[in-house]
Design a protein around this motif. Structure first.
Motif: not given
Length: 520
Positions: A211-237
């Motif tokens: 359960g702890l291992a899954r929770a750690m993986d979820d925190v890491i995945s959440y951070a990745e998804n949030r970061t990608r969503a923020e980067i998508e707001r920056i215009p490509d270039g």
């Protein structure tokens, strides 16, 4: 050339429970903060207990960073390299490891990292790790921050990854100045990790190991998804920037081409200067750390600070570059000053003004003491507000050394400590002011300065004016004065004064309302 990160594809799989992710992230962040508090309260040196030049983090069994406290950016973005250096070693309950070798997971020699495994029922469940800047680790000069080093062995004791026990502590501290204080600080680091290990074990007992291992993986995945969503707001270039480092033998150019593509970002430093003959060479892990710091500024700083937040980021550094130091190059200024310039490059490429761009490293030492501190300065203005004054900027996040502590513990006296009024750059929003720190010697002592922005001012943005350059001044007891170079060393006699005026931050805009590249 190698890239950091795992490519452009977002994390896949079922979405984690957002409530559970926040609970886990909060528990892990709390554990890291507790580790930091234990370290600060247990340490003996002013550098840790007063300035809090230390950091703490929690890692998964594979060495991936799950959470870090909001301590020192240059420590935490590079600490994963230290944990990776020991993650594959044989581990046993209660057996810690330590290291400082910049070419085996470290940054520069004064930063010693301690890594302790956590177990439950004989199974490895993660690591607690902390890093602290020790006031001395041997070498040619007191404080182990020489202004003129050219090879790593001139900078202090090199500790490859090894088990930390009383025997190894005795072996290394006998090669350092004030060995009893070094021993006490290493024991404080052990105590901090024990606190983190205890928190991990409690979480595993409550949730189960899986359960702890899954929770750690979820925190890491959440951070990745949030970061990608923020980067998508920056215009490509493609976003470009160049800047200069103030080496002893002349300026060194750094170049950056940042490419945003969808939810990924690539920082390419091709074209930057080759190795420095001095000590501005920057270990690759530190270069990556500065890029990761910039990502936190450009996105949402509330995203959990884990390895997931770095997955959308690729860092390209050519072999033989100043930004990918190779042994036996000296690196003591690379960790503190070159990292600051890399952060400047990354932020300038996206239209942000520059803060002071230096840590203003000051080292003093004598027969019976070593003293080290970094000095605050002006922060950059933004499109929304003036820059704060007299604060630590970018890769540094330490406190100052209070005058009372300085005068009580060291043969030093504060001649002046003030805000350097008017040093911030003008603009629609004004850059923050630097500060003035003047220290008077009460006995014969040596000094070393590793500073930047003495020849080239921090730039403004969108028409904002640059901040004022910093200045280093040696004032003798008889009143004669001498301007010092950005990288300087010398000796103070009783009554001599060392005066440091730190840079102001760059201004933003000419009349308000101007936006940065991120608003395009």
């Amino acid at each position: 050339m190698a890239g950091a990160g795992s490519g452009p594809e977002p994390a896949s799989g079922s979405s984690p429970d957002p409530i559970e992710v926040q609970i886990t992230a909060g528990a892990l962040a709390s554990a890291c903060e507790e580790m930091g508090a234990v370290l600060v309260r247990s340490a003996h040196s002013a550098n840790i207990k007063e300035r809090r030049d230390c950091s703490a983090a929690i890692f998964a069994p594979d060495g991936g960073m799950v959470m870090q406290a909001e301590h020192i950016p240059v420590h935490l973005g590079s600490m994963p390299a230290s944990v990776r250096a020991v993650a594959g070693k044989p581990h046993f309950p209660g057996v810690s490891w330590f290291l400082n070798d910049p070419y085996a997971g470290g940054t520069h020699l004064p930063d010693i990292t301690v890594v302790t495994p956590a177990f439950l029922d004989g199974e490895l469940i993660g690591f607690a790790a902390n890093r602290a800047h020790h006031a001395d680790v041997g070498g040619d000069v007191p404080g182990s921050m020489p202004a003129d080093s050219t090879t790593l062995d001139e900078e202090g004791v090199i500790i490859p990854p090894r088990i930390l026990d009383e025997e190894s502590i005795l072996e290394v501290v006998t090669l350092m100045r004030q060995p009893e204080q070094r021993r006490a600080d290493l024991r404080a680091q052990l105590a901090a990790n024990r606190a983190g290990v205890g928190r991990l074990e409690a979480m595993a007992s409550d949730r189960g190991i899986d359960g702890l291992a899954r929770a750690m993986d979820d925190v890491i995945s959440y951070a990745e998804n949030r970061t990608r969503a923020e980067i998508e707001r920056i215009p490509d270039g493609t976003y470009c920037a160049t800047d200069l480092l103030e080496a002893r033998e002349g300026d060194l150019e750094l170049r950056l081409e940042a490419t945003v593509s969808g939810s990924s970002i690539r920082f390419d430093f091709t074209g930057s200067s080759g190795p420095d003959s001095g000590n501005l060479n920057c270990p690759r892990a530190v270069t990556e750390s500065a890029c990761f710091f910039a990502i936190r500024v450009l996105t949402d700083p509330d995203i959990p600070a884990s390895s997931g937040a770095w997955r959308p980021v690729e860092v390209v550094v050519p072999d033989g570059s100043l930004l990918s130091a190779q042994p036996p190059s000296a690196v003591v200024a690379g960790n503190v000053e070159t990292s600051s310039r890399v952060a400047d490059l990354c932020l300038s490429a996206f239209g942000l003004a520059q803060g002071q761009g230096t840590m203003n490293n000051l080292t003093l030492g004598g027969e019976n003491f070593t003293y080290y501190e970094t000095l605050g300065g002006g922060q950059a203005a933004s499109d929304r507000a003036d820059g704060p004054s007299a604060v630590h900027v970018a890769m540094s996040n330490t406190l100052n050394t209070p005058i009372e502590a300085l005068e009580n513990e060291f043969p030093l006296r504060a001649g002046e400590y003030s805000v350097r009024r008017g040093s911030g750059g003008e603009g629609g929003h004004r850059g923050g002011d630097g500060l003035t720190r003047e220290i008077v010697a009460e006995e014969q002592i040596s000094f070393a300065l590793l500073t930047e922005r003495r020849r080239h001012a921090p730039a403004g943005a969108e028409g904002g004016a640059p901040g004022e350059r910093g200045r280093n001044l040696l004032v003798r007891k008889d009143g004669s004065a001498e301007d010092l170079e950005p990288k300087s060393a010398g000796r103070l006699e009783p009554g001599d004064r060392l005066r440091i005026e730190t840079p102001g931050g760059g201004g933003f805009g000419t009349g308000g309302g101007a936006g940065s590249s991120l608003d395009a």
